[in-house]
Design a protein around this motif. Structure first.
Motif, mmCIF file in Angstrom:
data_model
loop_
_atom_site.group_PDB
_atom_site.id
_atom_site.type_symbol
_atom_site.label_atom_id
_atom_site.label_comp_id
_atom_site.label_asym_id
_atom_site.label_seq_id
_atom_site.Cartn_x
_atom_site.Cartn_y
_atom_site.Cartn_z
ATOM 1 N N SER A 1 15.374 10.234 11.531
ATOM 2 C CA SER A 1 14.558 9.753 10.185
ATOM 3 C C SER A 1 13.638 10.980 9.659
ATOM 4 C CB SER A 1 13.873 8.519 10.572
ATOM 5 O OG SER A 1 12.729 8.227 9.870
ATOM 6 N N LEU B 1 0.826 -1.304 0.021
ATOM 7 C CA LEU B 1 -0.149 -0.262 0.047
ATOM 8 C C LEU B 1 0.908 1.220 0.015
ATOM 9 C CD1 LEU B 1 -2.647 -0.968 2.848
ATOM 10 C CD2 LEU B 1 -2.698 -1.590 0.158
ATOM 11 N N ASP C 1 3.501 13.055 12.822
ATOM 12 C CA ASP C 1 4.553 13.711 12.449
ATOM 13 C C ASP C 1 4.355 13.965 11.117
ATOM 14 O OD1 ASP C 1 4.873 11.334 10.803
ATOM 15 O OD2 ASP C 1 6.449 10.427 12.323
ATOM 16 N N ALA D 1 -2.412 6.471 5.327
ATOM 17 C CA ALA D 1 -2.459 6.220 6.684
ATOM 18 C C ALA D 1 -1.245 6.978 7.352
ATOM 19 C CB ALA D 1 -2.625 4.936 7.253
ATOM 20 N N GLY D 2 -1.089 7.258 8.756
ATOM 21 C CA GLY D 2 0.126 7.961 9.225
ATOM 22 C C GLY D 2 0.818 8.835 8.291
ATOM 23 N N ARG E 1 -10.159 6.547 2.490
ATOM 24 C CA ARG E 1 -10.211 6.869 4.031
ATOM 25 C C ARG E 1 -8.661 7.371 4.387
ATOM 26 N NH1 ARG E 1 -9.300 1.520 3.840
ATOM 27 N NH2 ARG E 1 -8.151 0.388 5.286
ATOM 28 N N ALA F 1 -2.826 7.154 11.821
ATOM 29 C CA ALA F 1 -2.351 5.842 12.559
ATOM 30 C C ALA F 1 -1.270 5.871 13.520
ATOM 31 C CB ALA F 1 -2.199 4.913 11.266
ATOM 32 N N PHE F 2 -0.687 7.008 13.795
ATOM 33 C CA PHE F 2 0.648 7.137 14.439
ATOM 34 C C PHE F 2 0.261 6.506 16.081
ATOM 35 C CE2 PHE F 2 0.303 10.650 11.583
ATOM 36 C CZ PHE F 2 1.546 10.537 11.063
ATOM 37 N N ARG G 1 16.168 2.960 17.342
ATOM 38 C CA ARG G 1 16.529 3.905 16.067
ATOM 39 C C ARG G 1 16.138 5.178 16.478
ATOM 40 N NH1 ARG G 1 13.189 4.982 11.557
ATOM 41 N NH2 ARG G 1 11.538 3.897 12.674
ATOM 42 N N GLY H 1 1.856 4.954 4.922
ATOM 43 C CA GLY H 1 2.850 5.536 6.091
ATOM 44 C C GLY H 1 4.305 5.027 6.035
ATOM 45 N N GLN H 2 4.994 5.123 7.110
ATOM 46 C CA GLN H 2 6.359 4.589 7.181
ATOM 47 C C GLN H 2 6.428 3.022 6.980
ATOM 48 O OE1 GLN H 2 9.483 5.498 7.775
ATOM 49 N NE2 GLN H 2 10.232 3.587 8.146
ATOM 50 N N ILE I 1 14.054 8.020 15.531
ATOM 51 C CA ILE I 1 13.274 8.306 14.630
ATOM 52 C C ILE I 1 13.096 9.705 14.442
ATOM 53 C CG2 ILE I 1 10.540 8.187 14.136
ATOM 54 C CD1 ILE I 1 10.363 5.761 15.647
ATOM 55 N N ILE J 1 0.413 2.854 16.923
ATOM 56 C CA ILE J 1 1.743 2.150 17.208
ATOM 57 C C ILE J 1 2.577 3.066 18.075
ATOM 58 C CG2 ILE J 1 1.734 0.835 14.967
ATOM 59 C CD1 ILE J 1 3.813 3.103 14.002
ATOM 60 N N LEU K 1 3.126 6.153 18.601
ATOM 61 C CA LEU K 1 3.757 7.317 18.055
ATOM 62 C C LEU K 1 2.973 8.727 18.110
ATOM 63 C CD1 LEU K 1 6.135 6.079 15.054
ATOM 64 C CD2 LEU K 1 6.766 6.298 17.508
HETATM 65 O O1 T3D Z 1 10.947 6.712 10.599
HETATM 66 C C1 T3D Z 1 10.035 6.769 11.304
HETATM 67 O O2 T3D Z 1 9.481 5.490 11.488
HETATM 68 C C2 T3D Z 1 9.036 7.822 11.443
HETATM 69 C C3 T3D Z 1 7.850 7.743 10.709
HETATM 70 C C4 T3D Z 1 6.563 7.514 10.949
HETATM 71 C C5 T3D Z 1 5.577 7.909 10.243
HETATM 72 C C6 T3D Z 1 4.285 6.859 10.295
HETATM 73 O O3 T3D Z 1 3.899 6.712 9.245
HETATM 74 S S1 T3D Z 1 3.891 6.045 11.527
HETATM 75 C C7 T3D Z 1 2.551 5.032 10.714
HETATM 76 C C8 T3D Z 1 2.895 3.716 10.258
HETATM 77 N N1 T3D Z 1 1.954 3.044 9.595
HETATM 78 C C9 T3D Z 1 0.809 2.265 9.871
HETATM 79 O O4 T3D Z 1 1.207 2.049 11.132
HETATM 80 C C10 T3D Z 1 0.068 1.581 9.288
HETATM 81 C C11 T3D Z 1 0.095 0.221 9.407
HETATM 82 N N2 T3D Z 1 -0.749 -0.448 8.323
HETATM 83 C C12 T3D Z 1 -2.122 -0.565 8.562
HETATM 84 O O5 T3D Z 1 -2.329 -0.213 9.588
HETATM 85 C C13 T3D Z 1 -2.911 -1.129 7.680
HETATM 86 O O6 T3D Z 1 -2.265 -2.044 6.599
HETATM 87 C C14 T3D Z 1 -3.886 -0.246 6.927
HETATM 88 C C15 T3D Z 1 -4.899 0.313 7.802
HETATM 89 C C16 T3D Z 1 -3.014 0.864 6.274
HETATM 90 C C17 T3D Z 1 -4.494 -1.060 5.849
HETATM 91 O O7 T3D Z 1 -5.296 -2.007 6.130
HETATM 92 P P1 T3D Z 1 -5.585 -3.150 5.034
HETATM 93 O O8 T3D Z 1 -6.543 -4.083 5.773
HETATM 94 O O9 T3D Z 1 -6.364 -2.611 4.015
HETATM 95 O O10 T3D Z 1 -4.461 -3.621 4.400
HETATM 96 P P2 T3D Z 1 -3.453 -4.983 4.931
HETATM 97 O O11 T3D Z 1 -3.889 -6.081 4.689
HETATM 98 O O12 T3D Z 1 -3.105 -4.347 6.534
HETATM 99 O O13 T3D Z 1 -2.210 -4.550 4.185
HETATM 100 C C18 T3D Z 1 -1.652 -4.988 2.910
HETATM 101 C C19 T3D Z 1 -0.445 -5.234 2.863
HETATM 102 O O14 T3D Z 1 0.396 -4.151 3.114
HETATM 103 C C20 T3D Z 1 0.236 -6.150 3.828
HETATM 104 O O15 T3D Z 1 1.052 -7.210 3.500
HETATM 105 P P3 T3D Z 1 0.861 -8.640 3.437
HETATM 106 O O16 T3D Z 1 0.268 -9.108 4.683
HETATM 107 O O17 T3D Z 1 -0.251 -8.553 2.109
HETATM 108 O O18 T3D Z 1 2.059 -9.463 2.925
HETATM 109 C C21 T3D Z 1 0.697 -5.404 5.049
HETATM 110 O O19 T3D Z 1 1.614 -5.801 5.914
HETATM 111 C C22 T3D Z 1 1.276 -4.250 4.171
HETATM 112 N N3 T3D Z 1 1.615 -3.155 4.969
HETATM 113 C C23 T3D Z 1 0.758 -2.136 5.370
HETATM 114 N N4 T3D Z 1 1.171 -1.173 5.856
HETATM 115 C C24 T3D Z 1 2.472 -1.096 5.951
HETATM 116 C C25 T3D Z 1 2.575 -2.481 5.216
HETATM 117 N N5 T3D Z 1 4.021 -3.036 5.254
HETATM 118 C C26 T3D Z 1 4.913 -2.194 5.927
HETATM 119 N N6 T3D Z 1 4.420 -1.005 6.446
HETATM 120 C C27 T3D Z 1 3.436 -0.630 6.461
HETATM 121 N N7 T3D Z 1 3.124 0.586 7.048
#
Ligand code: T3D
Length: 262
Positions: free
Chosen positions: A82, A26, A143, A110-111, A130, A134-135, A77, A65-66, A79, A138, A140
């Protein structure tokens, strides 16, 4: 198409589409995507044939997001580092670019993906899209500019709730809160985004760049300073060919032409 690993970039009709291309996650932001986005925004800023940037994404999500698999997540790490080196320069490049940036949001933003959408000047969403701050999910804090943008769009109380509970904001709710400009049927979103960008590209590019500055500063400044800033920008706009063309077109009862079409 231009040569990036994680982006697809094409330029047509004065619009440059910068398309994130990691659909399998994504469009999670790994290091390469962050660096390439930064480079692409800076390059778009420099190119005179690019009048508008469309930030879009491949696949079923805008940006998750990240990339949580790209860096250590064991709490050791830096952050902050980063953010300072990768995210913040990207947000500043977008906000500082004197050209309109439109984000086309399908699926989830997200995020930091939501932050990027908010760093654009306008947002178009698909009806099933949507946003999720999301910070907090997890452990956080907001940012990449979210703490700055979100309260400005929705007010402090709403921003607190959205950032703390991190509930998804669907497209109609985002529209009602002013987080997006228009909602389109999912299938028609991409075409509508291009049409929207083409309309902007037909506009007076220099004046639109100055308009971006004026409105960004307008929300910050006291009235007297805002009035002075407007006068300074209008002084610049008033000496440009676009103003001459705009007024001439009005008097000649025709549409103004602000860009060459060759
Ligand atoms: O350096 C720093 O760290 C600072 C920066 C921080 C900034 C940030 O952005 S913090 C927030 C980081 N993002 C998240 O916490 C969001 C994590 N993802 C989710 O909560 C969900 O995936 C979503 C709500 C975005 C979407 O849900 P859904 O059900 O539509 O999709 P899914 O099945 O969860 O995701 C599909 C695939 O994408 C899946 O992989 P797979 O199982 O098919 O192999 C999932 O693991 C992957 N994926 C989704 N988000 C991330 C990701 N992989 C890596 N990082 C992600 N953020």
């Amino acid at each position: 198409m231009e040569g990036y690993e994680t982006l697809l970039v094409r330029t047509e009709d004065g619009v440059q589409e910068i398309r994130m291309n990691r659909p399998e996650v994504l469009n999670a932001l790994n290091r390469t995507l962050k660096l390439e986005l930064q480079a692409a925004m800076k390059a778009a800023s420099r190119r005179s044939d690019v009048r508008v940037v469309l930030l879009s994404a491949e696949g079923r999500g805008f940006c998750s997001g990240q990339d949580l698999n790209d860096e250590e997540t064991d709490g050791r790490r830096s952050i902050g580092e980063s953010l300072r080196t990768l995210y913040n320069p990207l947000v500043e490049a977008m906000v500082g670019m004197s050209k309109p940036i439109v984000a086309e949001v399908q699926g989830v933003a997200a995020g930091a993906g939501m932050s990027l959408a908010l760093a654009a000047d306008m947002r178009l969403m698909g009806e099933s899209a949507r946003m999720v701050a999301a910070f907090s999910r997890i452990g956080l804090v907001p940012d990449s500019g979210l703490s700055y943008m979100l309260p400005r769009f929705v007010g402090l109380g709403r921003a607190m709730e959205l950032a703390m509970l991190a509930e998804p904001i669907d497209a109609p709710a985002a529209l009602a809160m002013g987080l997006c400009n228009h909602v389109f049927p999912d299938q028609g979103l991409h075409g509508a985004a291009w049409d929207f960008c083409r309309r902007l590209a037909d506009g007076p590019g220099r004046a639109l760049g100055l308009t971006k500055k004026a409105l960004q500063r307008g929300v910050e400044l006291p009235l007297r300073e805002a009035l002075q800033y407007e006068a300074a920008l209008q002084e610049q706009a008033g000496h440009a060919g676009e103003y001459v063309e705009g007024v001439a077109a009005f008097k000649e009862k025709r549409k103004p032409v602000y860009r060459s079409r060759d």
